[in-house]
Scaffold this active site. Structure first.
Site, mmCIF file in Angstrom:
data_model
loop_
_atom_site.group_PDB
_atom_site.id
_atom_site.type_symbol
_atom_site.label_atom_id
_atom_site.label_comp_id
_atom_site.label_asym_id
_atom_site.label_seq_id
_atom_site.Cartn_x
_atom_site.Cartn_y
_atom_site.Cartn_z
ATOM 1 N N ASP A 231 -0.168 5.201 0.882
ATOM 2 C CA ASP A 231 -0.428 6.172 1.944
ATOM 3 C C ASP A 231 -0.627 5.466 3.276
ATOM 4 O OD1 ASP A 231 -0.557 8.509 0.154
ATOM 5 O OD2 ASP A 231 -2.392 7.581 -0.579
ATOM 6 N N ASP B 55 0.864 -1.172 0.000
ATOM 7 C CA ASP B 55 0.000 0.000 0.000
ATOM 8 C C ASP B 55 0.908 1.232 0.000
ATOM 9 O OD1 ASP B 55 -2.372 1.642 0.470
ATOM 10 O OD2 ASP B 55 -1.640 1.799 2.535
ATOM 11 N N ASP C 54 -1.661 -0.887 5.921
ATOM 12 C CA ASP C 54 -1.915 -0.356 7.269
ATOM 13 C C ASP C 54 -3.388 -0.307 7.616
ATOM 14 O OD1 ASP C 54 -2.356 1.830 5.325
ATOM 15 O OD2 ASP C 54 -2.599 3.077 7.120
#
Length: 235
Positions: free
Chosen positions: A16, A14, A176
């Site tokens: 951001d 991922d 995240d």
């Protein structure tokens, strides 16, 4: 964990909240667009809580927060256009690469391919990755250029596995947030949840991904699965 990741041949990161703390840049771009439209701007904590589903959803949340959930498509399009212009002008002027990430991607670059799978549109994602110094280490960038591609949908991960000519179970998703983990589950990929970023506290109870304490642990585990000098993937 080492045994769980022994079959991994490639990694999908991922962007951001995983590779970069881009929340300050996203806030800046959003507020610049809202200001041009004469609308209310928002602080960093509010914007950070809206990150993860791409700029169109981000803009929709900012509009809803000021009573404009029914704003017309023309306003949304203008805000998105301004958001993109501001992002491309200064992709990582305010945010930072998370500590240890450059060591992680440079270390893994020697032994396995890496891709980025993000709900940020591809042109914006590539600009941020370039500014972060990460782009040279990744083999491809898969951005959510249409709503149907957005995580938690599995499409981008399946496309990444197909491009790398591996089965999805051999692709590791590192992220995240819940959409990252849900996307991996739907695609049949292994997944690692990182403890930094924006969304790791809001994981559904039915998901139980592997977890790492930091980029250094992830690097050590992945290198140890086959040995740092033995490639895990042959293109």
């Amino acid at each position: 964990m080492k045994e769980s990741l022994r079959l991994v041949q490639a990694v999908a990161f991922d962007l951001d909240g995983t590779l970069v703390d881009s929340a300050p840049d996203i806030q800046h771009a959003l507020n610049a667009a809202l200001k041009k439209a004469g609308l209310e701007r928002f602080d960093l904590d509010a914007v950070r809580g809206w990150i993860g589903d791409g700029p169109d959803v981000l803009i929709a949340r900012a509009l809803a927060a000021q009573g404009l959930a029914d704003a017309d498509a023309e306003l949304r399009a203008r805000l998105r256009r301004w958001f993109d212009v501001d992002t491309l002008a200064a992709p990582l002027a305010h945010g930072v690469v998370y500590p240890g990430i450059l060591d992680l991607v440079s270390g893994l670059h020697r032994v396995m391919p890496m891709v980025v799978v993000t709900n940020k549109p591809t042109p914006l994602a590539r600009a941020v990755l370039d500014a972060a110094g990460v782009l040279p280490f990744v083999d491809a960038v898969f951005g959510a250029d249409t709503a149907a591609l957005r995580k938690p949908a599995p499409g981008m991960l399946l496309a990444a596995a197909a491009q790398l000519a591996i089965s999805p179970e051999r692709l590791l998703m590192v992220g995240d947030s819940a959409p990252d983990m849900q996307s991996a589950h739907a695609a049949g990929c292994r997944a690692v949840l990182v403890p930094w970023g924006y969304g790791h506290h809001a994981l559904p109870a039915w998901l139980d991904p592997l977890r790492v304490s930091g980029p250094d642990e992830l690097l050590q585990v992945l290198l140890a699965t086959r040995g740092a000098s033995e490639p895990l993937f042959n293109s």
